[in-house]
Enzyme design. Structure first.
Site, PDB file in Angstrom:
ATOM      1  CE  LYS A 100      21.762   9.443  10.334  1.00 31.84           C
ATOM      2  NZ  LYS A 100      22.692   9.900   9.308  1.00 31.84           N
ATOM      3  CB  THR A 101      17.228   5.024   7.332  1.00 28.44           C
ATOM      4  OG1 THR A 101      17.133   6.396   7.740  1.00 28.44           O
ATOM      5  CG2 THR A 101      15.829   4.468   7.157  1.00 28.44           C
TER       6      THR A 101
ATOM      7  CD  GLU B 250      17.685   7.274  10.795  1.00 28.47           C
ATOM      8  OE1 GLU B 250      18.027   8.199  10.029  1.00 28.47           O
ATOM      9  OE2 GLU B 250      16.776   6.463  10.523  1.00 28.47           O
TER      10      GLU B 250
END
Length: 462
Positions: free
Chosen positions: A121-122, A165
């Protein structure tokens, strides 16, 4: 132009303001003109960055830190109910807002892209933030890690796009209503909150169903969990799949390693595109293609976005080069789930096939080690040698019988060379005794193992 402050958030107080998610929201509110205040357990560079934006940051938690004129108190799921500032908020009848609700309000009036998945995600959120900025679109973004460039986990931009995110760990991503949602993968994790894969699927399905009418779900065609989710989502949700699978809508034709970079070729909309990703490995190349597909879903020409993705140079703790000493490179990895560990170890193998790979691994959470310790140990078999630290507890209390020995035993059973280290202070000397010129040292884990990189480099330099 981006909207201003949400109602009742002009004087917010954040409990745990130094956290990755909390600090990002606080920064954006401060940049929008809010009078931001908050507290954190310890001082940090993040606290200093918030102060530079005009925020008041208290160290330690105390009732008197909460100002009487605060319009809301922002909390994360990590804040305990007996927190003195939370009790004071109840006395003053100040509304308590969850971090996810605050972030959702910041997206109002914009075109939100929400990035979800068990892993990546990051990185993917960061790739979008950097590439959209490179194109001059001035996005706002909130990320769970600090970018190498432009050097922050959050920014209020003047453009129409907000990239966020979306965290599944506490189901907080159910609060968002994205125009484009990305699901990178779906696996069982966060065992304290999810008891089964069925609960995970239900949670991600709820997230996908929150996509606004006319929006798009961008989802992996390569991960079985993601494919299962694709089968479950509503037919009313427009779905775009991506990956190396032959049936992917955006198909990855090749990923060619070029040192610490990769050259990626895809087919999107019938057109073949080749672009560079400035981080190594198929895992990161796949994240870049997800970002490319999401941008295309918002109407951004892929031929413009693809080369802009090369501007992404990494996120702190995501295969971040910390330095080199005595011919040994030290790299830091946030990987803490077996899938992430395997992806990063394979990427390092591909990037430096002739070097030895030495790993300093710190398990994260007792619950995760209890459920996935065997798989973590098997991942370490990809290294030439590993040092394994004690479990970093974070928010959890110990679980009887759950120690790093579970990982060490599994690693040795898989043929790995593993040594336990119970005191972090012993790690630099241990690494110095193992490393030779040309080797790569990877500090790995979601806890404070990241602090060891500079210490290892200092010891190697002697």
């Amino acid at each position: 132009m981006a909207p201003g402050l949400p109602t009742a958030m002009d004087r917010p107080h954040f409990i745990g303001i130094g956290g990755a998610g909390m600090s990002g929201i606080a920064k954006i509110l401060a940049q929008r003109g809010a009078k931001v205040a908050g507290s954190d357990a310890k001082d940090s560079a993040t606290a200093d960055a918030l102060r530079a934006l005009g925020a008041t940051v208290h160290i330690g938690h105390a009732a008197e830190h909460l100002a009487d004129d605060a319009t809301c108190v922002v909390v994360s799921s990590a804040i305990r109910k007996d927190n003195p500032e939370l009790a004071r908020a109840a006395e003053l009848d100040i509304p308590v807002v969850h971090r996810s609700d605050a972030l959702a309000r910041l997206m109002d009036g914009l075109h939100p892209i929400a990035v979800a998945g068990t892993h990546g995600k990051t990185t993917t959120t960061s790739m979008l933030a950097v590439s959209l900025t490179e194109l001059g679109l001035k996005p706002s973004y909130a990320i769970g890690g600090d970018l190498d460039a432009p050097g922050s986990n959050a920014l209020h931009g003047d453009g129409e796009i907000f990239v966020a995110e979306a965290d599944e760990s506490d189901r907080s991503f159910h609060k968002y209503a994205p125009e484009v949602a990305i699901v990178l993968n779906v696996e069982l994790d966060h065992h304290a909150n999810y008891a089964s894969m069925e609960e995970i699927y239900d949670s991600f399905q709820t997230f996908a169903d929150r996509i606004v009418p006319g929006g798009t779900l961008v989802i992996s065609a390569d991960h079985e969990g993601a494919r299962e989710l694709t089968r479950r989502v509503s037919d009313s949700v427009k779905t775009v799949t991506y990956g190396e699978a032959e049936d992917a809508d955006v198909r990855i034709l090749s990923v060619v390693a070029q040192g610490l970079k990769s050259e990626v070729t895809v087919v999107l909309g019938g057109e073949e595109l080749t672009f560079t990703v400035s981080v190594p490995g198929r895992h990161y190349a796949s994240n870049a293609v997800a970002a490319l597909a999401a941008g295309a879903a918002l109407g951004i020409p892929a031929a413009e976005l693809a080369p802009a993705l090369a501007a992404y140079t990494g996120v702190k703790r995501r295969l971040q080069l910390k330095g080199e000493a005595a011919g040994v490179q030290v790299i830091d990895s946030y990987a803490h789930h077996p899938t992430e560990m395997t992806a990063d170890l394979e990427a390092m193998r591909a990037a430096a096939s002739t070097s030895r790979l030495l790993v300093v691994f710190q398990p994260h959470l007792f619950s995760r080690t209890q459920e996935l310790g065997k798989e973590m140990g098997q991942s370490l078999a990809l290294a030439d040698a590993s040092l394994v630290l004690d479990i970093y507890p974070a928010r959890e209390d110990p679980i009887p019988g759950v120690t790093s020995d579970l990982i060490i035993e599994a690693a040795r059973a898989a043929g790995a060379d593993v040594t336990p280290v119970h005191d972090k202070a012993d790690v630099p000397e241990a690494v110095a005794g193992m490393a030779k010129p040309g080797d790569l040292v990877l500090t790995m884990g979601a806890g404070d193992v990241t602090d060891l990189g500079p210490r290892i480099l200092d010891r190697l330099a002697k």
